[in-house]
Design a protein around this motif. Structure first.
Motif, PDB file in Angstrom:
ATOM      1  N   ALA A  48       0.847  -1.186   0.000  1.00 48.21           N
ATOM      2  CA  ALA A  48       0.000   0.000   0.000  1.00 48.21           C
ATOM      3  C   ALA A  48       0.883   1.237   0.000  1.00 48.21           C
ATOM      4  O   ALA A  48       1.825   1.331   0.796  1.00 48.21           O
ATOM      5  CB  ALA A  48      -0.912   0.016   1.221  1.00 48.21           C
ATOM      6  N   ASP A  49       0.576   2.158  -0.889  1.00 51.07           N
ATOM      7  CA  ASP A  49       1.281   3.449  -0.948  1.00 51.07           C
ATOM      8  C   ASP A  49       2.798   3.304  -0.966  1.00 51.07           C
ATOM      9  O   ASP A  49       3.506   3.997  -0.245  1.00 51.07           O
ATOM     10  CB  ASP A  49       0.856   4.346   0.230  1.00 51.07           C
ATOM     11  CG  ASP A  49      -0.631   4.658   0.209  1.00 51.07           C
ATOM     12  OD1 ASP A  49      -1.182   4.789  -0.902  1.00 51.07           O
ATOM     13  OD2 ASP A  49      -1.231   4.764   1.297  1.00 51.07           O
ATOM     14  N   GLY A  50       3.292   2.367  -1.740  1.00 47.30           N
ATOM     15  CA  GLY A  50       4.729   2.183  -1.875  1.00 47.30           C
ATOM     16  C   GLY A  50       5.387   1.477  -0.705  1.00 47.30           C
ATOM     17  O   GLY A  50       6.606   1.324  -0.660  1.00 47.30           O
ATOM     18  N   GLY A  51       4.605   1.057   0.254  1.00 48.49           N
ATOM     19  CA  GLY A  51       5.134   0.345   1.414  1.00 48.49           C
ATOM     20  C   GLY A  51       4.383  -0.956   1.622  1.00 48.49           C
ATOM     21  O   GLY A  51       3.719  -1.464   0.722  1.00 48.49           O
ATOM     22  N   SER A  52       4.506  -1.465   2.807  1.00 52.02           N
ATOM     23  CA  SER A  52       3.850  -2.720   3.143  1.00 52.02           C
ATOM     24  C   SER A  52       3.104  -2.557   4.466  1.00 52.02           C
ATOM     25  O   SER A  52       3.562  -1.848   5.362  1.00 52.02           O
ATOM     26  CB  SER A  52       4.912  -3.816   3.261  1.00 52.02           C
ATOM     27  OG  SER A  52       4.334  -5.025   3.672  1.00 52.02           O
ATOM     28  N   LEU A  53       1.956  -3.199   4.553  1.00 50.00           N
ATOM     29  CA  LEU A  53       1.158  -3.186   5.775  1.00 50.00           C
ATOM     30  C   LEU A  53       1.007  -4.606   6.295  1.00 50.00           C
ATOM     31  O   LEU A  53       0.834  -5.544   5.518  1.00 50.00           O
ATOM     32  CB  LEU A  53      -0.232  -2.600   5.501  1.00 50.00           C
ATOM     33  CG  LEU A  53      -0.278  -1.143   5.051  1.00 50.00           C
ATOM     34  CD1 LEU A  53      -1.706  -0.762   4.651  1.00 50.00           C
ATOM     35  CD2 LEU A  53       0.235  -0.214   6.134  1.00 50.00           C
ATOM     36  N   THR A  54       1.062  -4.747   7.597  1.00 48.93           N
ATOM     37  CA  THR A  54       0.814  -6.029   8.248  1.00 48.93           C
ATOM     38  C   THR A  54      -0.564  -5.947   8.882  1.00 48.93           C
ATOM     39  O   THR A  54      -0.887  -4.971   9.555  1.00 48.93           O
ATOM     40  CB  THR A  54       1.886  -6.313   9.327  1.00 48.93           C
ATOM     41  OG1 THR A  54       3.168  -6.358   8.692  1.00 48.93           O
ATOM     42  CG2 THR A  54       1.622  -7.614  10.055  1.00 48.93           C
ATOM     43  N   ILE A  90      -0.988  -2.251  10.679  1.00 52.61           N
ATOM     44  CA  ILE A  90       0.163  -1.431  11.055  1.00 52.61           C
ATOM     45  C   ILE A  90       1.181  -1.435   9.916  1.00 52.61           C
ATOM     46  O   ILE A  90       1.289  -2.410   9.174  1.00 52.61           O
ATOM     47  CB  ILE A  90       0.820  -1.911  12.371  1.00 52.61           C
ATOM     48  CG1 ILE A  90       1.244  -3.367  12.286  1.00 52.61           C
ATOM     49  CG2 ILE A  90      -0.082  -1.684  13.551  1.00 52.61           C
ATOM     50  CD1 ILE A  90       2.036  -3.864  13.485  1.00 52.61           C
ATOM     51  N   PRO A  91       1.924  -0.335   9.786  1.00 44.98           N
ATOM     52  CA  PRO A  91       2.961  -0.302   8.759  1.00 44.98           C
ATOM     53  C   PRO A  91       4.010  -1.375   9.064  1.00 44.98           C
ATOM     54  O   PRO A  91       4.400  -1.570  10.214  1.00 44.98           O
ATOM     55  CB  PRO A  91       3.572   1.079   8.872  1.00 44.98           C
ATOM     56  CG  PRO A  91       2.704   1.854   9.806  1.00 44.98           C
ATOM     57  CD  PRO A  91       1.865   0.886  10.559  1.00 44.98           C
ATOM     58  N   THR A  92       4.427  -2.058   8.018  1.00 45.72           N
ATOM     59  CA  THR A  92       5.465  -3.074   8.192  1.00 45.72           C
ATOM     60  C   THR A  92       6.809  -2.359   8.198  1.00 45.72           C
ATOM     61  O   THR A  92       7.188  -1.726   7.226  1.00 45.72           O
ATOM     62  CB  THR A  92       5.419  -4.092   7.040  1.00 45.72           C
ATOM     63  OG1 THR A  92       4.137  -4.707   7.027  1.00 45.72           O
ATOM     64  CG2 THR A  92       6.484  -5.166   7.220  1.00 45.72           C
ATOM     65  N   ARG A  93       7.455  -2.464   9.314  1.00 43.65           N
ATOM     66  CA  ARG A  93       8.804  -1.941   9.420  1.00 43.65           C
ATOM     67  C   ARG A  93       9.704  -3.130   9.654  1.00 43.65           C
ATOM     68  O   ARG A  93       9.559  -3.836  10.651  1.00 43.65           O
ATOM     69  CB  ARG A  93       8.917  -0.951  10.580  1.00 43.65           C
ATOM     70  CG  ARG A  93       8.073   0.295  10.381  1.00 43.65           C
ATOM     71  CD  ARG A  93       8.230   1.248  11.545  1.00 43.65           C
ATOM     72  NE  ARG A  93       7.370   2.397  11.385  1.00 43.65           N
ATOM     73  CZ  ARG A  93       6.189   2.542  11.962  1.00 43.65           C
ATOM     74  NH1 ARG A  93       5.738   1.617  12.782  1.00 43.65           N
ATOM     75  NH2 ARG A  93       5.470   3.617  11.749  1.00 43.65           N
TER      76      ARG A  93
END
Length: 182
Positions: free
Chosen positions: A96-102, A173-176
């Motif tokens: 999502a939006d160039g990132g990853s969500l968990t 939550i954003p995947t970091r």
């Protein structure tokens, strides 16, 4: 004791005195541990508690205590408000939006929540007063606390529900990715 801890946690959050510590969190392990802890409670009510986890490990940088507290509260609520059937905990990741969500979802086959009552769930000291929930213990702080912790983790807590058929709460939550200091 649980009520006191919830009140203390809410007070810390509202005063801005909660500090989160990102650490390596293996999501499958966290969910297995939670299920192992709460499965006896589900079994006492004749409920199945199942996990739907991907084979590939999902390891993120997050505050393990806060994440665990949210998951335990959501699963415990699902057990509390489900009279028959099952609770399923699912884990997934998406782009999502160039990132990853968990995403961690807790789905139950409980009584569901009327649309007009859904917004009330996330207010402090709020409980729904219906026949199916009147005999359930609690101070009405759990979902309020979960939503605040989700926000502190940089995420959201959402629900979908069909009255009479069940509810799904989803923590996103954003995947970091965890990077060790090497």
């Amino acid at each position: 004791l649980s009520l006191i801890n919830d009140i203390l946690d809410v007070a810390k959050i509202e005063s801005g005195k909660v500090t989160l510590a990102a650490e390596r969190v293996h999501c499958q392990n966290l969910l297995n541990e939670t299920a192992d802890t709460l499965r006896p409670l589900a079994s006492q009510k004749g409920l199945a508690l199942t996990l739907d986890l991907p084979d590939a490990p999902i390891i993120i940088a997050s505050d393990r205590r806060a994440l665990t507290q949210v998951v335990i509260n959501l699963v415990n609520n699902a057990i509390k408000f489900t009279e028959q059937g099952s609770i399923k905990v699912s884990l997934s990741q998406r782009s999502a939006d160039g990132g990853s969500l968990t995403e961690i979802s807790v789905q139950d086959t409980g009584s569901g929540i009327r649309p007009e009552d859904q917004a009330k769930l996330f207010q402090a000291f709020s409980q729904l007063d219906s026949t199916s929930t009147r005999n359930v213990e609690g101070a009405g702080l759990g979902l309020y606390l979960c939503q605040n912790l989700a926000n502190l983790l940089g995420g959201t807590l959402a629900l979908t529900s069909e009255f009479g058929r069940g509810t799904t709460f989803t923590l996103t939550i954003p995947t970091r990715e965890f990077r060790s200091a090497a």
